[in-house]
Structures are given as C-alpha cells and as structure tokens.
Design an enzyme around this catalytic site. Structure first.
Site, PDB file in Angstrom:
ATOM      1  N   GLU A 172      -3.755  74.148  88.291  1.00  0.00           N
ATOM      2  CA  GLU A 172      -4.255  74.998  87.210  1.00  0.00           C
ATOM      3  C   GLU A 172      -3.164  75.252  86.160  1.00  0.00           C
ATOM      4  O   GLU A 172      -3.439  75.232  84.954  1.00  0.00           O
ATOM      5  CB  GLU A 172      -4.786  76.311  87.811  1.00  0.00           C
TER       6      GLU A 172
ATOM      7  N   CYS B 184     -21.086  73.048  70.760  1.00  0.00           N
ATOM      8  CA  CYS B 184     -21.932  73.283  69.595  1.00  0.00           C
ATOM      9  C   CYS B 184     -22.534  74.680  69.670  1.00  0.00           C
ATOM     10  O   CYS B 184     -23.035  75.094  70.713  1.00  0.00           O
ATOM     11  CB  CYS B 184     -23.051  72.277  69.426  1.00  0.00           C
TER      12      CYS B 184
ATOM     13  N   ASN C 200     -27.855  71.151  69.690  1.00  0.00           N
ATOM     14  CA  ASN C 200     -26.764  71.156  70.675  1.00  0.00           C
ATOM     15  C   ASN C 200     -27.254  70.344  71.861  1.00  0.00           C
ATOM     16  O   ASN C 200     -28.292  70.672  72.434  1.00  0.00           O
ATOM     17  CB  ASN C 200     -26.476  72.609  71.080  1.00  0.00           C
ATOM     18  N   GLY C 201     -26.548  69.276  72.213  1.00  0.00           N
ATOM     19  CA  GLY C 201     -26.978  68.451  73.344  1.00  0.00           C
ATOM     20  C   GLY C 201     -26.862  66.982  72.977  1.00  0.00           C
ATOM     21  O   GLY C 201     -26.190  66.624  72.003  1.00  0.00           O
TER      22      GLY C 201
ATOM     23  N   LYS D  66     -15.636  75.300  74.776  1.00  0.00           N
ATOM     24  CA  LYS D  66     -15.628  76.236  75.898  1.00  0.00           C
ATOM     25  C   LYS D  66     -16.654  75.885  76.963  1.00  0.00           C
ATOM     26  O   LYS D  66     -16.388  75.938  78.142  1.00  0.00           O
ATOM     27  CB  LYS D  66     -15.894  77.634  75.344  1.00  0.00           C
TER      28      LYS D  66
ATOM     29  N   TRP E  70     -19.267  70.353  68.047  1.00  0.00           N
ATOM     30  CA  TRP E  70     -18.314  69.641  68.906  1.00  0.00           C
ATOM     31  C   TRP E  70     -18.885  68.235  69.018  1.00  0.00           C
ATOM     32  O   TRP E  70     -19.932  68.027  69.639  1.00  0.00           O
ATOM     33  CB  TRP E  70     -18.235  70.317  70.270  1.00  0.00           C
TER      34      TRP E  70
ATOM     35  N   HIS F 233       6.314  60.757  97.379  1.00  0.00           N
ATOM     36  CA  HIS F 233       5.489  59.560  97.516  1.00  0.00           C
ATOM     37  C   HIS F 233       5.179  58.916  96.159  1.00  0.00           C
ATOM     38  O   HIS F 233       4.239  58.141  96.059  1.00  0.00           O
ATOM     39  CB  HIS F 233       4.189  59.900  98.251  1.00  0.00           C
TER      40      HIS F 233
ATOM     41  N   LYS G  44      -3.533  74.239  82.224  1.00  0.00           N
ATOM     42  CA  LYS G  44      -3.369  75.201  81.118  1.00  0.00           C
ATOM     43  C   LYS G  44      -2.406  74.635  80.088  1.00  0.00           C
ATOM     44  O   LYS G  44      -2.662  74.690  78.900  1.00  0.00           O
ATOM     45  CB  LYS G  44      -2.827  76.550  81.618  1.00  0.00           C
TER      46      LYS G  44
ATOM     47  N   GLU H 137      -3.909  71.567  78.100  1.00  0.00           N
ATOM     48  CA  GLU H 137      -5.021  71.783  77.177  1.00  0.00           C
ATOM     49  C   GLU H 137      -4.631  72.565  75.928  1.00  0.00           C
ATOM     50  O   GLU H 137      -5.205  72.331  74.876  1.00  0.00           O
ATOM     51  CB  GLU H 137      -6.261  72.368  77.859  1.00  0.00           C
TER      52      GLU H 137
ATOM     53  N   ARG I  97     -17.379  77.365  70.978  1.00  0.00           N
ATOM     54  CA  ARG I  97     -18.242  76.331  71.550  1.00  0.00           C
ATOM     55  C   ARG I  97     -18.023  74.969  70.885  1.00  0.00           C
ATOM     56  O   ARG I  97     -18.513  73.941  71.377  1.00  0.00           O
ATOM     57  CB  ARG I  97     -19.710  76.716  71.391  1.00  0.00           C
TER      58      ARG I  97
HETATM   59  C1  F6R Z   1     -10.075  74.937  81.417  1.00  0.00           C
HETATM   60  C2  F6R Z   1     -11.494  75.139  81.259  1.00  0.00           C
HETATM   61  C3  F6R Z   1     -12.423  74.093  81.754  1.00  0.00           C
HETATM   62  C4  F6R Z   1     -13.602  74.760  82.469  1.00  0.00           C
HETATM   63  C5  F6R Z   1     -14.653  73.710  82.859  1.00  0.00           C
HETATM   64  C6  F6R Z   1     -15.787  74.336  83.642  1.00  0.00           C
HETATM   65  O1  F6R Z   1      -9.341  75.993  80.898  1.00  0.00           O
HETATM   66  O2  F6R Z   1     -11.922  76.143  80.730  1.00  0.00           O
HETATM   67  O3  F6R Z   1     -11.779  73.180  82.563  1.00  0.00           O
HETATM   68  O4  F6R Z   1     -13.113  75.413  83.608  1.00  0.00           O
HETATM   69  O5  F6R Z   1     -15.160  73.122  81.705  1.00  0.00           O
HETATM   70  O6  F6R Z   1     -16.417  75.333  82.908  1.00  0.00           O
HETATM   71  P1  F6R Z   1     -17.311  76.424  83.612  1.00  0.00           P
HETATM   72  O7  F6R Z   1     -16.453  77.233  84.495  1.00  0.00           O
HETATM   73  O8  F6R Z   1     -17.878  77.213  82.463  1.00  0.00           O
HETATM   74  O9  F6R Z   1     -18.375  75.705  84.378  1.00  0.00           O
END
Ligand code: F6R
Length: 610
Positions: free
Chosen positions: A483, A2, A100-101, A605, A74, A506, A487, A490, A27
C-alpha cells in the site's frame, strides 16, 4: 470515472451544473463540457482540461436556460481533447448526451449508422450512442422511446443523461453499471453520478436502479426499466454533511483525509466494539450469522488499495477464526470461472461501492450460490445494495483520488469481522479483550503519529528526486508495504515496488545501490530480527534505509538512515499505524515534486469500467 450532472427546474442551470461538476472532478478530470437548452436551442461548450479551464475559455453567464447537462471526463475511447469531450450530439444537433461507462458494441452500431448515412465525428463510443438515439428519433418521433430503444440494443455500461430541443423541458436519465442519483427538490431535480453534486440543493434522493430510466420535468419524474416494466422509487436521505466534502482549511483533500483518520477509525468501531466482552456487535451481519458460524472458506475480492486491505483481512481471519481465506483480484476472479461452493462466504471490499470489476465478481459469486457480503464506504452504492449483508466503513466521503482513510477504515472493519468470527468459534474472551483494547487505543496512536508529520515531510524533501523506491515488510506489514508503494507511485509518479522483506534476496536485491531508497516496515513482531538482517543486506549494498519502527526501539538506529517512529500495538493492528507515515511520506514527496495530489494524472476515483 466520469462525472455527470443534469438539472431541470426554475433556476439558471449553468452555474449549478458547473459547481456540481467541480464536486465530481475526482471521478475524472481530463475534459469537461456543458449543454444548456436556451431559447429552445442547445448551446454546448466543451474543452480539454478541468472544469475551471472550461469556465475560463468562454463566457457562460449569458446562458439563462433552466435545463441542462454537464460532464467531466476520464477518457476511455479517444484522447482527452475538445472533440471527444462530452456532451455529444446527434447529427442535427437536436439531442445532447453525457455518458459514463463504455458502449461495448459501439463499432457495430457505428457501422449501422454510417450505412444509414449518419456521421460520427469523434473517436468516442458515447457519440455513437447520441447519433444512434438521433437516428431512432428520426423514425419514431418520440424522444423517450428513442432513448429506450437505443439502450435496449447497446451492450456495456452506461449512466446517461439526455437533453433535447424536441422536449426542451425534460431530461432523460438511465443507468446500467454506472451510478446515477436523482436529487428531488422543490419543483426541481438534479441528477448526478454522486450525491456530492446534489447535497448543496437537496438531501432527498432516489438511487436509480440497474437498467432503470427516469424522465424528469419540473413537475415530477417517472421511472421504468429499460425493458419497459414499471418501477417504484424510494426517496432516501443523503447520509453525510456538506462540510465533509469541503477541504476545511487543508491544502489538499488527501491531507485532510489523512488527518481525519483518528475520527474515521473511531467511527468504524463506535457502537460495534464491545471492549469488556472482547467481542463485536455487527448488526449488518445478523441475518447471515449462522452461515458465518459454519463457513468452511472465505473469499475476499477487491481491487487496488481495497485489495491490500483484503490481504491484511486474510491474515486476521486465519489467525483469529482459523477459517481458510483466499484473496482475489476482482478483475481476475470473474474471468477464470472460479470454484465457489454454496457454503462459501464471498466478501467484496470497496470504498466507492461502484468498482466495475468488484461488482462483476460479486455477481459471479452470487450466480454460483455463495453468500456475498460487502464492506463498503459509500452508503446506497451498487455493491452495498447487491450484497446479501454487510458492514459500512463509516469513513465519510473520500474525495482525494488516492485512498487513505478508507484503507484504515477497511482494516478497522476487517479486524472486527475477524474478531466476531473468532469469538463465534474458538477465540477466548481474554484474547478478544486484548485485541479490542488495542483497537480502542488506535485513534490516539494515530493522533500521536500525525503530530510528527513535519519530520516525515523533512525526510520526504530529501528523496523527492528519487526515481525508484522499494517498500519491504513481513507478515501483517507486507500488505502495508504494498500500500505504501502504491500511494507513492499514484501521486508522485515515482516507480515503487512493495515486496515481502524476505523475498528481496530472491531478485529485487539486484536493484539496490546508493540511488535506491528502501522503506522498511520494521515494527516489533516475531519476524523483527529477520527484518533487521534484511536491512543489513541493503546497507551492505549502499542502499538508503528509511525505517518505520516502534517508539523506544533503538536497535534500529545504528542501521537505518532515517527512522520514523510509531507507537507499539499488537502485530495484527500494526499495519494500521504503519500506513499513516507511509501516506504522509507519499503525500509530501508528491507535493515537493509539484504533483497534483488530489487529481493524479490518468487516474479516477471510482473505476466504473472494466
Ligand atoms: C488507490 C485507489 C484504488 C482503489 C481501487 C478500488 O489509492 O484508490 O486503487 O482502491 O480502484 O476502489 P474501491 O475501493 O472504490 O472499489
């Protein structure tokens, strides 16, 4: 999670709020809304979809008011539809709120409101708060007191901005657990969840503190705690430039951020890495240096991509400094009453510095007496402020929802931290120099990988219709495999799993058939031959292999269907280089599938709710 923007000043508020909302869309982007105080009335427009859908749905040009609030959502409570979009109002429509929250006790408050004859139209916790403030206003007759009293009663997290016809020249902002920044201009104030919505108007900002509220008019602002204690605000300067939050000619922020990595990685060690001495200078850790020297255990806590970086950090610190490390999902750590000793070092890794789970984890660690360090990107963020000491990533603003450059910067900082700790203990200057020299070459090595992006795009196009992917790596490359899989899922919505390569036999090997592309990270290290055997096992089951391998390694050619080459470096630096083609592979697959790369569905984000 948000985005909120509020404006009070001499200018027409609506264009300013809408452009701020667009900068905050990373956000949350499932609905958007705006409220302007116009001729002493509240005019509200809100709509499911993005800010641009809101703009196209209604002519906002007639809104001439100079005070207003906006929101990009969001969803937490209730579907992303027009009714649940913010702003929300009290029952007579005189008070509007953006939030937001999460208001955790909203059902209890809702019951109280309904018993008192008030109504709630949406499914959101936020509307309950707006109606509650309205009910309190009806009895107190004072907006500031009504907001303050309501916030004293709510449990949960909030960043809110309130606009009202009762005080048409005023905005009230308050925060607990969700960030709010106050931009201080000439006779004007912009309040927002993130400096990105402020920087076009002023560089002077005040970071609202936890449990702090502010009352803003054109003539100035006052702050106090929600429980009514005096507070003193410090005006600080935004640390990035406007161009850093623009796309700069790239099609997507994610691609721009992938291409920024030679520079952002270099920025992470500039002025810190002492190549000739084989050591590191980390000014932000000076005050905890003695604690680090004697620490018996390090716990690293983080979420998502940052958690993957933490796993690499575990290997690095244990290898270079011989200190035991535990890596914890922040969301699990807090709730299992973790055993923490007063001489433990707890490190939080976070791009945003606002992730609710990570924040809660460090608060728990502090409560138990540990020394808490931060490795954070966003300057002035809550985690950066609440930790005892720390090191900034210096990656610049990361706007693409999928984290890319922050990940490699986290590895840059963790490598230096491990080297710093190692050199305080038994690591020799020679070993330190070898690592430092390796790090210094990384920016150019990343550049050389980026030069071959087109060949990765070519592979991506061939696999864009796959429904599953497996990512395998060992040692330092295991977190890189996790990772890479994250990527892909997502941004392209393809199911992908990361595994340690040797674990495949396994269980996951049952999944292999001709429809399963398997990405192997097969760079040269002590497990290389074993990884080749794993590749053989996949080929024997007709799986397709895409291998990330070192330049000059031709052994792999006979096994893999596709080979993506990366330069040779030390095994402990190799996940940094491996992650670049994995980011590009995910990016190009998502583009080929027509996905919204910068704003993938359901994600946001900065995850400021638990
Ligand atoms: C994946 C991604 C999320 C963040 C996670 C932690 O691409 O961006 O998995 O890594 O939400 O966010 P931060 O690093 O801001 O605490």
């Amino acid at each position: 999670m948000c985005g909120i923007v509020g404006y009070v000043g001499p200018k027409k508020a609506s264009p300013l709020i809408l452009s701020g909302l667009k900068r905050l869309e990373y956000r949350g982007y499932d609905s958007a809304g705006i409220c302007i105080i116009d001729a002493e009335d509240l005019t509200i427009h809100k709509k499911a979809g993005r800010v641009v859908d809101l703009e196209q749905s209604v002519d906002l040009s007639h809104l001439t008011g100079t005070v207003g609030v906006g929101h990009t959502r969001w969803a937490t409570h209730g579907l992303p539809n027009d009714v649940n979009a913010h702003p929300h109002t009290n029952n007579d429509g005189s008070i509007a709120l953006v939030h937001n929250g999460i208001i955790e006790n909203y059902l209890t408050i809702k019951k109280k409101l309904i018993n008192a004859g008030y109504t709630v139209a949406s499914e959101t916790d936020s509307e309950v708060l707006a109606v509650f403030i309205g009910m309190l206003y009806d009895s107190l007759g004072n907006l500031e007191q009504a907001v303050q009293t309501a916030l004293q009663e709510v449990d949960g997290t909030f960043g809110i901005v309130v606009a009202s016809t009762h005080e048409p020249n005023q905005l009230i902002a308050a925060r607990r657990g969700s960030p709010l920044i106050l931009g201080v201009g000439q006779d004007e104030y912009v309040v927002a969840s993130d400096a990105a919505a402020i920087i076009a108007h002023t560089r002077q900002v005040v970071y609202l503190q936890e449990n702090e509220m502010a009352v803003l008019t054109r003539d100035g602002f006052t702050t106090k705690t929600i429980s009514n204690e005096e507070t003193h605000s410090v005006i600080e300067e935004i640390s990035f430039e406007l161009e850093e939050i623009e796309k700069g000619g790239f099609e997507h922020f994610m691609l721009k951020e992938i291409y920024e990595q030679p520079i952002t990685f270099h920025d992470g060690f500039r002025g810190r890495l002492l190549v000739d001495e084989g050591n590191v200078r980390l000014g932000g850790l000076a005050k905890v240096q003695e604690k680090l020297r004697t620490a018996q255990r390090i716990i690293i806590t983080a979420c998502g991509t940052s958690w993957h970086a933490a796993l690499v950090g575990e290997y690095l610190i244990e290898q270079l400094a011989r200190v035991p490390v535990e890596v914890e999902y922040a969301s699990e750590f807090r709730y299992r009453n973790p055993i923490i000793y007063p001489d433990d070092i707890v490190i939080a890794i976070s791009q945003s510095g606002e992730t609710a789970d990570t924040l809660a984890a460090i608060r728990e660690a502090k409560l138990k007496g540990a020394t808490v360090l931060g490795m954070v990107n966003v300057v002035g963020s809550t985690i950066a402020r609440e930790t005892d000491a720390g090191v900034y990533l210096h990656a610049g603003p990361e706007i693409g929802v999928a984290s890319t450059k922050a990940f490699t910067s986290q590895l840059c900082i963790l490598t230096q931290f491990a080297l710093y700790l190692g050199r305080m203990r038994d690591l020799t200057a020679e070993a330190g120099r070898e690592l430092a020299q390796g790090m210094a070459q990384i920016p150019d090595q990343i550049r050389s990988i980026l030069e071959h992006a087109e060949s990765i795009a070519h592979i991506a196009r061939q696999y864009a219709t796959a429904t599953n992917f497996l990512y395998l790596g060992r040692g330092y490359q295991f977190p890189a495999a996790l990772e890479g899989a994250l990527k892909l899922k997502e941004i392209s919505y393809i199911h992908a799993e990361g595994y340690p390569a040797a674990e495949m036999k396994h269980g996951p090997i049952a999944l292999i058939d001709e429809h399963m592309p398997v990405v192997f990270i097969a760079t040269k290290d002590e497990t290389y031959d074993k990884v080749l055997s794993n590749i053989e096992e996949v080929k024997a089951r007709r799986g397709t292999v895409i291998a990330i391998a070192n330049e000059g390694d031709h052994q792999i050619d006979r096994l893999a269907d596709h080979v993506i080459r990366i330069p040779t470096t030390l095994p402990m630096l190799a996940p940094i280089l491996a992650s670049i083609p994995l980011q590009l592979l995910a990016y190009y697959i998502a583009v080929e599938r027509g996905c919204n790369v910068d704003m993938p569905r359901n994600l946001a984000k900065s995850v400021t709710v638990e």
